[in-house]
Scaffold this active site. Sequence first.
Site, PDB file in Angstrom:
ATOM      1  N   HIS A 119       0.800  -1.234   0.000  1.00  0.00           N
ATOM      2  CA  HIS A 119       0.000   0.000   0.000  1.00  0.00           C
ATOM      3  C   HIS A 119       0.829   1.278   0.000  1.00  0.00           C
ATOM      4  O   HIS A 119       0.285   2.373   0.038  1.00  0.00           O
ATOM      5  CB  HIS A 119      -0.969   0.029   1.192  1.00  0.00           C
ATOM      6  CG  HIS A 119      -0.304   0.235   2.524  1.00  0.00           C
ATOM      7  ND1 HIS A 119       0.245  -0.794   3.245  1.00  0.00           N
ATOM      8  CD2 HIS A 119      -0.085   1.347   3.246  1.00  0.00           C
ATOM      9  CE1 HIS A 119       0.756  -0.329   4.361  1.00  0.00           C
ATOM     10  NE2 HIS A 119       0.586   0.980   4.399  1.00  0.00           N
TER      11      HIS A 119
HETATM   12  C1  UD1 Z   1      -2.647   5.349   5.611  1.00  0.00           C
HETATM   13  C2  UD1 Z   1      -1.429   6.001   6.295  1.00  0.00           C
HETATM   14  C3  UD1 Z   1      -0.255   5.031   6.269  1.00  0.00           C
HETATM   15  C4  UD1 Z   1      -0.635   3.677   6.852  1.00  0.00           C
HETATM   16  C5  UD1 Z   1      -1.871   3.132   6.159  1.00  0.00           C
HETATM   17  C6  UD1 Z   1      -2.334   1.876   6.855  1.00  0.00           C
HETATM   18  C7  UD1 Z   1      -1.203   8.443   6.085  1.00  0.00           C
HETATM   19  C8  UD1 Z   1      -0.537   9.550   5.359  1.00  0.00           C
HETATM   20  N1  UD1 Z   1      -1.023   7.207   5.577  1.00  0.00           N
HETATM   21  O1  UD1 Z   1      -2.303   5.141   4.251  1.00  0.00           O
HETATM   22  O2  UD1 Z   1       0.797   5.581   7.044  1.00  0.00           O
HETATM   23  O3  UD1 Z   1       0.443   2.796   6.670  1.00  0.00           O
HETATM   24  O4  UD1 Z   1      -2.945   4.116   6.252  1.00  0.00           O
HETATM   25  O5  UD1 Z   1      -3.166   1.134   6.034  1.00  0.00           O
HETATM   26  O6  UD1 Z   1      -1.868   8.693   7.063  1.00  0.00           O
HETATM   27  N2  UD1 Z   1      -9.525   4.244   1.195  1.00  0.00           N
HETATM   28  C9  UD1 Z   1     -10.722   3.634   0.954  1.00  0.00           C
HETATM   29  N3  UD1 Z   1     -11.282   2.941   2.001  1.00  0.00           N
HETATM   30  C10 UD1 Z   1     -10.724   2.868   3.221  1.00  0.00           C
HETATM   31  C11 UD1 Z   1      -9.478   3.492   3.428  1.00  0.00           C
HETATM   32  C12 UD1 Z   1      -8.899   4.180   2.389  1.00  0.00           C
HETATM   33  O7  UD1 Z   1     -11.287   3.700  -0.122  1.00  0.00           O
HETATM   34  O8  UD1 Z   1     -11.310   2.240   4.133  1.00  0.00           O
HETATM   35  C13 UD1 Z   1      -8.930   5.041   0.109  1.00  0.00           C
HETATM   36  C14 UD1 Z   1      -8.925   6.522   0.481  1.00  0.00           C
HETATM   37  O9  UD1 Z   1     -10.134   7.158   0.175  1.00  0.00           O
HETATM   38  C15 UD1 Z   1      -7.786   7.052  -0.330  1.00  0.00           C
HETATM   39  C16 UD1 Z   1      -6.806   5.866  -0.336  1.00  0.00           C
HETATM   40  O10 UD1 Z   1      -7.562   4.710  -0.031  1.00  0.00           O
HETATM   41  O11 UD1 Z   1      -8.172   7.298  -1.641  1.00  0.00           O
HETATM   42  C17 UD1 Z   1      -5.675   6.053   0.662  1.00  0.00           C
HETATM   43  O12 UD1 Z   1      -6.162   6.206   1.984  1.00  0.00           O
HETATM   44  P1  UD1 Z   1      -5.354   7.083   3.065  1.00  0.00           P
HETATM   45  O13 UD1 Z   1      -5.958   6.872   4.397  1.00  0.00           O
HETATM   46  O14 UD1 Z   1      -5.196   8.487   2.594  1.00  0.00           O
HETATM   47  O15 UD1 Z   1      -3.902   6.494   3.004  1.00  0.00           O
HETATM   48  P2  UD1 Z   1      -3.415   4.984   3.153  1.00  0.00           P
HETATM   49  O16 UD1 Z   1      -2.707   4.626   1.904  1.00  0.00           O
HETATM   50  O17 UD1 Z   1      -4.543   4.148   3.614  1.00  0.00           O
HETATM   51  N1  UDP Z   2      -3.994  -6.582   8.333  1.00  0.00           N
HETATM   52  C1  UDP Z   2      -5.255  -7.158   8.401  1.00  0.00           C
HETATM   53  N2  UDP Z   2      -5.852  -7.537   7.223  1.00  0.00           N
HETATM   54  C2  UDP Z   2      -5.265  -7.376   6.018  1.00  0.00           C
HETATM   55  C3  UDP Z   2      -3.976  -6.792   5.961  1.00  0.00           C
HETATM   56  C4  UDP Z   2      -3.368  -6.406   7.131  1.00  0.00           C
HETATM   57  O1  UDP Z   2      -5.805  -7.324   9.487  1.00  0.00           O
HETATM   58  O2  UDP Z   2      -5.870  -7.730   4.995  1.00  0.00           O
HETATM   59  C5  UDP Z   2      -3.375  -6.116   9.588  1.00  0.00           C
HETATM   60  C6  UDP Z   2      -2.001  -6.675   9.860  1.00  0.00           C
HETATM   61  O3  UDP Z   2      -2.091  -7.873  10.610  1.00  0.00           O
HETATM   62  C7  UDP Z   2      -1.338  -5.548  10.644  1.00  0.00           C
HETATM   63  C8  UDP Z   2      -2.004  -4.304  10.132  1.00  0.00           C
HETATM   64  O4  UDP Z   2      -3.176  -4.714   9.457  1.00  0.00           O
HETATM   65  O5  UDP Z   2      -1.625  -5.666  12.030  1.00  0.00           O
HETATM   66  C9  UDP Z   2      -1.096  -3.538   9.216  1.00  0.00           C
HETATM   67  O6  UDP Z   2      -1.805  -2.502   8.608  1.00  0.00           O
HETATM   68  P1  UDP Z   2      -1.280  -1.769   7.327  1.00  0.00           P
HETATM   69  O7  UDP Z   2      -0.347  -2.633   6.583  1.00  0.00           O
HETATM   70  O8  UDP Z   2      -2.485  -1.253   6.628  1.00  0.00           O
HETATM   71  O9  UDP Z   2      -0.545  -0.489   7.946  1.00  0.00           O
HETATM   72  P2  UDP Z   2       0.940  -0.184   8.430  1.00  0.00           P
HETATM   73  O10 UDP Z   2       1.274  -1.116   9.532  1.00  0.00           O
HETATM   74  O11 UDP Z   2       1.835  -0.288   7.247  1.00  0.00           O
HETATM   75  O12 UDP Z   2       0.825   1.241   8.877  1.00  0.00           O
END
Ligand code: UD1
Ligand code: UDP
Length: 352
Positions: free
Chosen positions: A202
């Site tokens: 991601h």
């Molecule tokens: C965010 C965090 C990142 C973390 C990750 C965990 C920031 C800058 N980034 O990244 O540090 O590792 O979460 O997963 O805070 N979206 C959906 N549905 C959801 C969630 C997101 O459609 O439930 C879409 C959002 O609308 C957006 C994109 O995914 O278009 C990215 O979401 P965003 O929360 O901005 O950043 P992440 O890549 O999820």
């Molecule tokens: N995770 C989950 N389901 C998934 C992928 C990840 O429950 O399909 C959990 C995973 O076990 C970990 C956390 O989500 O605890 C990690 O989240 P993510 O990779 O989104 O964020 P990051 O840790 O990079 O901020």
Amino acid sequence: MKIAFVVGARPQFIKLAPFCQRKELLRNTIIIHTGQHFDKEMSDLFFNELNIPEPNYYLGINSGNHGEQTGKMLIALESMITKELPDFIIVFGDTNTTLAGALVGSKLHIPVIHIEAGLRSFNKKMPEEINRIVADHISDYLFVPTKTALNNLKKENLSSKSYLTGDIMVDSLKMVIKKVRRLETYSKYSLTKNNYYLLTLHRPYNVDNPLNLIKILTELNKLGDKILFPVHPRTLKVIEDNSISIPPNIVLVKPVGYFDFINLLSNCKKIITDSGGVQKEAYILEKICITLRSETEWIETVESGWNLLVNPYTNEDYHEKIKKFLPPFNHPPIFGDDVTNKMVEIINNIEG
Ligand code: UD1
Ligand code: UDP
């Protein structure tokens, strides 16, 4: 003592869960969900399966670029925190939600505790690096997961407010591991134990440019075995918007819940990821991890030989490296133990 937890992203729900088992803490606790993650599989699922109480406030802020998203969170959080006046605000990790929670607390002179402090990738192109540096500098108490993180904080003259507590995810895992061991989630996808790779991606630099994503998927497909890919919504959007066709060995599924994910991780051959949390979980579960990044904040996992960093942009044919990478004999403890208790004790002492 009144605590406000500010959460918004999937990994923050998982980090909040161990605190929710402490009934005495919950008596006077508020949970504020910024709404950064909002899909059922990215949010509700975790509240339900980890018995996290319904958030007291749901801000529904999930759109916009960094400035807009963080700005909207600041506005909403400020009015909420002014009304609730908690004794502490607790924020986790390094997302925009973390930054907003810490900033509002520090401006309103409410003590902020930053859990997972001191992590550094030394790559300021990552939004998380900015978020964590700011959060560490403006928070009042830093709960630090590893010795490397503590050293980073020392170098920034922040050691006087730092506490080496260990990593909260140790306790999140401990909460679920017994139940996870009884599952066979992989069989739902017609996979067999230790015979498939698990993949999560991601990070913007790996997924936002469709050409990068296609290159990674094409290379991983050469591994030959099935690769289960619970796809993050950010990544799915790129796949759908660009009609990317998924190579045949890659099985794309919706994000799965925590129990299922830990079961899939425990039973895979190797995990390939760019996630922060997953690198730690792989280590704790003694699973080989390949991290598709040029650097990591969790450097001990690499130094111990359990995590291989592979930069997908400077390596050719790296599927061979992934295949050959084997675990070492040693598995020294990195992330501590009994972490929630240590944190709660520190909070009680500060209060007293
Ligand atoms: C965010 C965090 C990142 C973390 C990750 C965990 C920031 C800058 N980034 O990244 O540090 O590792 O979460 O997963 O805070 N979206 C959906 N549905 C959801 C969630 C997101 O459609 O439930 C879409 C959002 O609308 C957006 C994109 O995914 O278009 C990215 O979401 P965003 O929360 O901005 O950043 P992440 O890549 O999820
Ligand atoms: N995770 C989950 N389901 C998934 C992928 C990840 O429950 O399909 C959990 C995973 O076990 C970990 C956390 O989500 O605890 C990690 O989240 P993510 O990779 O989104 O964020 P990051 O840790 O990079 O901020």
